[in-house]
Design a protein around this motif. Sequence first.
Motif, PDB file in Angstrom:
ATOM      1  N   GLY A  33      -1.262   5.307   8.931  1.00 40.63           N
ATOM      2  CA  GLY A  33      -2.224   4.753   9.624  1.00 40.63           C
ATOM      3  C   GLY A  33      -3.901   4.303   8.952  1.00 40.63           C
ATOM      4  N   TRP A  34      -4.697   4.839   9.073  1.00 38.97           N
ATOM      5  CA  TRP A  34      -5.394   4.575   7.645  1.00 38.97           C
ATOM      6  C   TRP A  34      -6.946   4.074   8.661  1.00 38.97           C
ATOM      7  N   PHE A  35      -7.781   4.656   8.474  1.00 34.61           N
ATOM      8  CA  PHE A  35      -9.155   4.806   9.614  1.00 34.61           C
ATOM      9  C   PHE A  35     -10.262   4.926   8.954  1.00 34.61           C
ATOM     10  N   ARG A  36     -11.698   4.717   9.532  1.00 40.52           N
ATOM     11  CA  ARG A  36     -12.710   5.236   8.276  1.00 40.52           C
ATOM     12  C   ARG A  36     -13.470   5.224   8.882  1.00 40.52           C
ATOM     13  N   ARG A  37     -14.562   6.043   8.877  1.00 43.78           N
ATOM     14  CA  ARG A  37     -15.922   6.654   9.639  1.00 43.78           C
ATOM     15  C   ARG A  37     -17.076   5.827   9.163  1.00 43.78           C
ATOM     16  N   ARG A  43     -15.153   6.463  14.200  1.00 42.52           N
ATOM     17  CA  ARG A  43     -13.984   6.458  13.673  1.00 42.52           C
ATOM     18  C   ARG A  43     -12.876   4.906  14.299  1.00 42.52           C
ATOM     19  N   GLU A  44     -13.107   4.115  12.903  1.00 40.20           N
ATOM     20  CA  GLU A  44     -12.265   3.228  13.686  1.00 40.20           C
ATOM     21  C   GLU A  44     -10.698   2.696  12.744  1.00 40.20           C
ATOM     22  N   PHE A  45      -9.726   1.743  13.586  1.00 41.82           N
ATOM     23  CA  PHE A  45      -8.922   2.002  12.353  1.00 41.82           C
ATOM     24  C   PHE A  45      -8.889   0.948  11.852  1.00 41.82           C
ATOM     25  N   VAL A  46      -7.965   0.843  10.629  1.00 46.93           N
ATOM     26  CA  VAL A  46      -8.848  -0.517   9.499  1.00 46.93           C
ATOM     27  C   VAL A  46      -7.107  -0.987   9.450  1.00 46.93           C
ATOM     28  N   ALA A  47      -5.455   0.193   8.970  1.00 40.06           N
ATOM     29  CA  ALA A  47      -4.586  -0.707   9.378  1.00 40.06           C
ATOM     30  C   ALA A  47      -3.271  -0.020   9.328  1.00 40.06           C
ATOM     31  N   ALA A  48      -1.954  -0.135   9.837  1.00 39.18           N
ATOM     32  CA  ALA A  48      -1.406   0.295   9.751  1.00 39.18           C
ATOM     33  C   ALA A  48       0.464  -0.096   9.139  1.00 39.18           C
ATOM     34  N   SER A  55       6.798  -4.161   8.697  1.00 42.20           N
ATOM     35  CA  SER A  55       5.480  -4.110   9.378  1.00 42.20           C
ATOM     36  C   SER A  55       3.799  -3.426   9.536  1.00 42.20           C
ATOM     37  N   THR A  56       3.363  -4.811   9.396  1.00 44.06           N
ATOM     38  CA  THR A  56       2.057  -4.150   9.152  1.00 44.06           C
ATOM     39  C   THR A  56       1.150  -4.766  10.025  1.00 44.06           C
ATOM     40  N   PHE A  57      -0.242  -3.709  10.035  1.00 40.99           N
ATOM     41  CA  PHE A  57      -0.831  -4.163  10.724  1.00 40.99           C
ATOM     42  C   PHE A  57      -2.120  -4.074  10.006  1.00 40.99           C
ATOM     43  N   ARG A  65      -8.021  -9.184   3.223  1.00 40.08           N
ATOM     44  CA  ARG A  65      -9.078  -8.456   2.669  1.00 40.08           C
ATOM     45  C   ARG A  65      -8.267  -7.206   1.685  1.00 40.08           C
ATOM     46  N   PHE A  66      -7.745  -6.247   2.605  1.00 39.52           N
ATOM     47  CA  PHE A  66      -6.685  -5.328   2.592  1.00 39.52           C
ATOM     48  C   PHE A  66      -6.013  -5.233   2.663  1.00 39.52           C
ATOM     49  N   THR A  67      -4.547  -4.632   2.180  1.00 40.51           N
ATOM     50  CA  THR A  67      -3.075  -4.828   2.214  1.00 40.51           C
ATOM     51  C   THR A  67      -2.787  -3.348   2.453  1.00 40.51           C
ATOM     52  N   ILE A  68      -1.794  -2.614   3.049  1.00 36.89           N
ATOM     53  CA  ILE A  68      -0.979  -1.388   3.154  1.00 36.89           C
ATOM     54  C   ILE A  68       0.050  -1.311   2.134  1.00 36.89           C
ATOM     55  N   SER A  69       0.360  -0.801   2.125  1.00 35.74           N
ATOM     56  CA  SER A  69       1.558  -0.941   1.936  1.00 35.74           C
ATOM     57  C   SER A  69       2.373   0.634   1.556  1.00 35.74           C
ATOM     58  N   ARG A  70       3.070   0.968   1.117  1.00 37.80           N
ATOM     59  CA  ARG A  70       4.352   2.158   1.099  1.00 37.80           C
ATOM     60  C   ARG A  70       5.294   2.940  -0.017  1.00 37.80           C
ATOM     61  N   ASP A  71       5.397   3.308   0.003  1.00 41.17           N
ATOM     62  CA  ASP A  71       6.606   3.340  -1.619  1.00 41.17           C
ATOM     63  C   ASP A  71       7.239   5.122  -0.497  1.00 41.17           C
ATOM     64  N   ASN A  72       8.270   4.396   0.164  1.00 41.64           N
ATOM     65  CA  ASN A  72       8.911   6.109   0.805  1.00 41.64           C
ATOM     66  C   ASN A  72       9.920   6.233  -0.639  1.00 41.64           C
ATOM     67  N   ALA A  73       9.876   6.724  -1.244  1.00 43.40           N
ATOM     68  CA  ALA A  73      10.687   7.816  -3.107  1.00 43.40           C
ATOM     69  C   ALA A  73       9.329   8.209  -2.855  1.00 43.40           C
ATOM     70  N   LYS A  74       8.538   7.852  -2.878  1.00 38.44           N
ATOM     71  CA  LYS A  74       6.957   8.866  -3.596  1.00 38.44           C
ATOM     72  C   LYS A  74       6.668   9.376  -2.278  1.00 38.44           C
ATOM     73  N   LYS A  75       6.400   9.035  -0.609  1.00 37.29           N
ATOM     74  CA  LYS A  75       5.706   9.365  -0.187  1.00 37.29           C
ATOM     75  C   LYS A  75       4.698   9.437  -0.220  1.00 37.29           C
ATOM     76  N   THR A  76       4.657   7.618  -0.628  1.00 38.06           N
ATOM     77  CA  THR A  76       2.831   7.440  -0.584  1.00 38.06           C
ATOM     78  C   THR A  76       2.610   6.433   0.377  1.00 38.06           C
ATOM     79  N   VAL A  77       1.381   6.178   0.836  1.00 36.64           N
ATOM     80  CA  VAL A  77       0.639   4.877   1.592  1.00 36.64           C
ATOM     81  C   VAL A  77      -0.602   4.694   0.690  1.00 36.64           C
ATOM     82  N   LEU A  78      -1.013   3.353   0.385  1.00 39.18           N
ATOM     83  CA  LEU A  78      -1.618   2.589  -0.342  1.00 39.18           C
ATOM     84  C   LEU A  78      -2.343   1.124   0.217  1.00 39.18           C
TER      85      LEU A  78
END
Length: 128
Positions: A33-37, A43-48, A55-57, A65-78
Motif C-alpha cells: 500500500g501507499w499512504f501519505r501525510r 496520514r491517509e490511504f492512497v492506493a493498494a 487487484s488495485t484500490f 490520476r494515480f496508478t499503482i503497479s508492482r514488479d514481483n521479480a524486482k520486488k518493487t511497487v510503483l
Amino acid sequence: QLQASGGGLVQAGGSLSLSCAASGRTFSRDAMGWFRRAPGKEREFVAAISRTGLSTFYSDSVKGRFTISRDNAKKTVLLQMNSLKLEDTAVYYCAVDHNAILTAGLSYFSNQGIYDSWGQGTLVTVSS
C-alpha cells in the motif's frame, strides 16, 4: 525493509513516479500500500495492490490520476502520479501487508493497522 524513492518538486498538472523497493523474501506473497501525510494532517490511504497485482484500490481523491503497479521479480511497487494537484503535496509512505487474502477489498487495505512494516517516506511537493 522498505525503501521509498522518487519524490521531488513538480508543478501542478505534472507527473511523478514513486518507487518502493522491498528486501523481504516474501514480497510476491505480500500486498502493498501507499499512504501519505500532508502538512498538518493525518496520514491517509492512497492506493493498494494485491500480491498478484490483479487487484488495485484507490482513494477517491486520487482515483483516475494515480496508478499503482508492482514488479514481483524486482520486488518493487510503483505509484505513477499524473495530473498532480497542490493538495497532493505530502510525504508518501509505502507499506507491506504479509497477511492479506486475495478477496480483501478497499475497506481492508485502507486500514493502516493491517500493515506490518512501513518505509521511511518520500516528499512530494506540488507547486502552482
